[in-house]
Write an enzyme that holds these catalytic residues in place. Structure first.
Site, PDB file in Angstrom:
ATOM      1  N   ALA A 154       3.996   6.887  -1.150  1.00  0.00           N
ATOM      2  CA  ALA A 154       5.522   7.147  -1.985  1.00  0.00           C
ATOM      3  C   ALA A 154       5.340   8.139  -3.179  1.00  0.00           C
ATOM      4  O   ALA A 154       5.780   9.243  -3.412  1.00  0.00           O
ATOM      5  CB  ALA A 154       6.317   5.783  -2.222  1.00  0.00           C
ATOM      6  N   VAL A 170       0.769  -1.216   0.001  1.00  0.00           N
ATOM      7  CA  VAL A 170      -0.044  -0.081  -0.017  1.00  0.00           C
ATOM      8  C   VAL A 170       0.843   1.328  -0.207  1.00  0.00           C
ATOM      9  O   VAL A 170       0.282   2.298  -0.594  1.00  0.00           O
ATOM     10  CB  VAL A 170      -1.066   0.124   1.107  1.00  0.00           C
ATOM     11  N   LYS A 171       2.071   1.036   0.651  1.00  0.00           N
ATOM     12  CA  LYS A 171       2.738   2.303   0.632  1.00  0.00           C
ATOM     13  C   LYS A 171       3.393   2.954  -0.797  1.00  0.00           C
ATOM     14  O   LYS A 171       3.690   3.947  -0.903  1.00  0.00           O
ATOM     15  CB  LYS A 171       4.095   2.052   1.387  1.00  0.00           C
ATOM     16  N   ASP A 172       3.388   2.186  -1.921  1.00  0.00           N
ATOM     17  CA  ASP A 172       3.330   2.887  -3.094  1.00  0.00           C
ATOM     18  C   ASP A 172       2.652   3.855  -3.358  1.00  0.00           C
ATOM     19  O   ASP A 172       2.950   4.946  -4.280  1.00  0.00           O
ATOM     20  CB  ASP A 172       3.095   1.827  -4.329  1.00  0.00           C
TER      21      ASP A 172
END
Length: 476
Positions: free
Chosen positions: A44, A39-41
């Site tokens: 970012a 999910v951090k894409d």
């Protein structure tokens, strides 16, 4: 079109087997299908775009971030695609798969000590800030306080869930780490309709009211070292968005993680297990008119050496397929005295052994985490020591072994001069064992002509270990 265009629009997967008997539908938002694996894409990309727009990140610049791994992977992927250099600081507790993935994307990985105070110069945030300040052209992403983090989920994750469920979603469950996902997606869903937002949190994390002691699930929760001067929460986390927090133990999280793989064919990380365990708890209270969406942050491929490794589980004292014994937990485990790390020699009681434990709430934690134990002090070690002498000066390190671990393996991987071993059950020290007694148990098991050992102290015919020296010599 580039790899960055593949970020988002992840599918919803309905859980069907681990939800057996539940009336409410439970759907999993598969964020591990983002190109960087988490999910951090989303955060970012949003943070990089905002920095570029503000002129903080220029062509040929350097992206710097402190992370448990996933945000760094997203940033490293973006850096590779856009021609930036990436420097990522991770704590030493992060999985080897994450650090290897970062290096595969070309990031420079700096590993620092985890489990220290926020003020410690070795803390992830301190190291990252220092590197950003010292590196020409560097931009510190700062996910914990960057408004683009929750903003990404308010703009994309929340609307996707609403659209994919045609507005039928009634409950949204997500873990709380930096807080960006639940704050952003939760805020959108609350504005779109009568959606209840539930945070999932490790049992000892302070977000849900825990004592802040260490836990085993990565990329979630909020650990606080007892010596931390001020507990600072991320600005990316907006606590008012969640209606309530469900506290989930490490064991529940890991069991749910493994069940997802073996019963649903979904290989996800343990923070997903935390969220799924919370979602199942919520769903048990609901009827067929309700639809629960639980967010799965990352892939289990990043944790094959941990939560899916039976040996790792045994060493940490979590349930795993049983091996032939004798096992560490088969024998007598001594309950030690628990003393503050600042205790003096005169405070050591007649107990066989004492653990020096970092105090939480003004007293040593019950069933402490290994990370909170300063050392072990056998009662005999204080002979000739002044009553006002600090026990920490004579404390020995305490190696830990799992209750379900074979004794032979436990002995092979712990220092031979360690007088005591901490016994872990569900990742917590429930007692200690004498290394000498454990070694004797293994020796007795090898004795020929004796019926083997069913515990540390007795052979199958009832003879005590201490009576077997002559039998041992005769059998050899």
């Amino acid at each position: 079109m580039s790899v960055l265009d593949a970020i988002g629009d992840t599918p919803l997967i309905r859980l069907t087997r681990i939800t057996a008997g539940l009336a409410a539908e439970v759907h999993l938002k598969a964020e591990f299908l983002n190109p960087g694996g988490s999910v951090k894409d989303r955060a970012a990309l949003a943070m990089v775009q905002a920095a570029e727009a503000a002129g903080e990140l220029r062509p040929g610049g350097v992206i710097v971030e402190g992370t448990s791994g996933n945000t760094g992977i997203g940033l490293a992927m973006i850096a590779a695609q856009r021609g930036y250099r990436a420097v990522v600081v991770v704590p030493d507790k992060s999985s080897v798969e994450k650090t290897n993935t970062l290096r595969a994307y070309g990031a420079e990985v700096v590993i620092t000590t985890g489990g220290v105070t926020r003020e410690d110069p070795r803390h992830v945030s301190q190291v990252a800030a220092r590197l950003a300040e010292q590196t020409p052209g560097a931009w510190l992403a700062g996910q914990y306080d960057n408004p683009a983090n929750p903003g990404a989920h308010q703009a994309t994750t929340g609307p996707e869930i609403w659209r994919q469920t045609a507005g039928r979603v009634t409950h949204f469950v997500a873990g709380v780490g930096t807080g960006g996902t639940i704050s952003g997606a939760g805020a959108y869903l609350r504005s779109a309709g009568p959606v209840t937002v539930i945070g999932a949190d490790p049992e000892s994390s302070v977000y849900g009211g825990g004592d802040g002691s260490p836990y085993y699930v990565e990329s979630i929760g909020h650990y606080v070292h007892p010596d931390t001067v001020e507990d600072v929460w991320p600005l990316s986390y907006h606590p008012a968005v969640a209606h309530r927090i469900e506290r989930i133990s490490d064991r529940e999280s890991i069991e749910a993680t493994r069940r997802l793989a073996r019963e649903e064919g979904i290989l996800a990380g343990a923070s997903t297990g935390t969220a799924v365990a919370a979602a199942l708890r919520v769903a048990r209270e609901l009827g067929p008119e309700h639809l629960v969406v639980v967010l799965a942050p990352d892939s289990g491929r990043a944790y094959l050496s941990k939560y899916f490794d039976d040996g790792w589980l045994r060493r940490a004292g979590f349930p795993a397929p049983t091996l032939p014994g004798p096992l560490v937990g088969d024998g007598e485990v001594v309950v030690p005295a628990l003393l503050p790390a600042s205790a003096r020699a005169g405070e050591l009681s007649a107990a066989a052994v004492a653990l020096l434990v970092l105090p939480r709430g003004g007293r040593p934690a019950v069933d402490p985490s290994p990370g909170d134990v300063v050392g072990v002090v056998p009662a005999g070690a204080v002979a000739g020591v002044a009553a006002d002498a600090p026990l920490a000066a004579i404390a020995r390190p305490l190696p830990v072994v799992g209750a379900g671990e074979p004794i032979s393996e436990a002995l092979a991987r712990t220092p031979g001069d360690a007088p005591w071993l901490g016994v872990l059950t569900d990742g917590r020290i429930r007692g200690v064992i004498s290394r000498a007694d454990v070694a004797t148990a293994v020796r007795v098991q090898e004795v020929r002509g004796v019926g083997g050992v069913d515990t540390f102290g007795l052979t199958k015919d009832g003879t005590h270990v201490s009576d077997l020296d002559s039998v041992d010599r005769g059998a050899r």
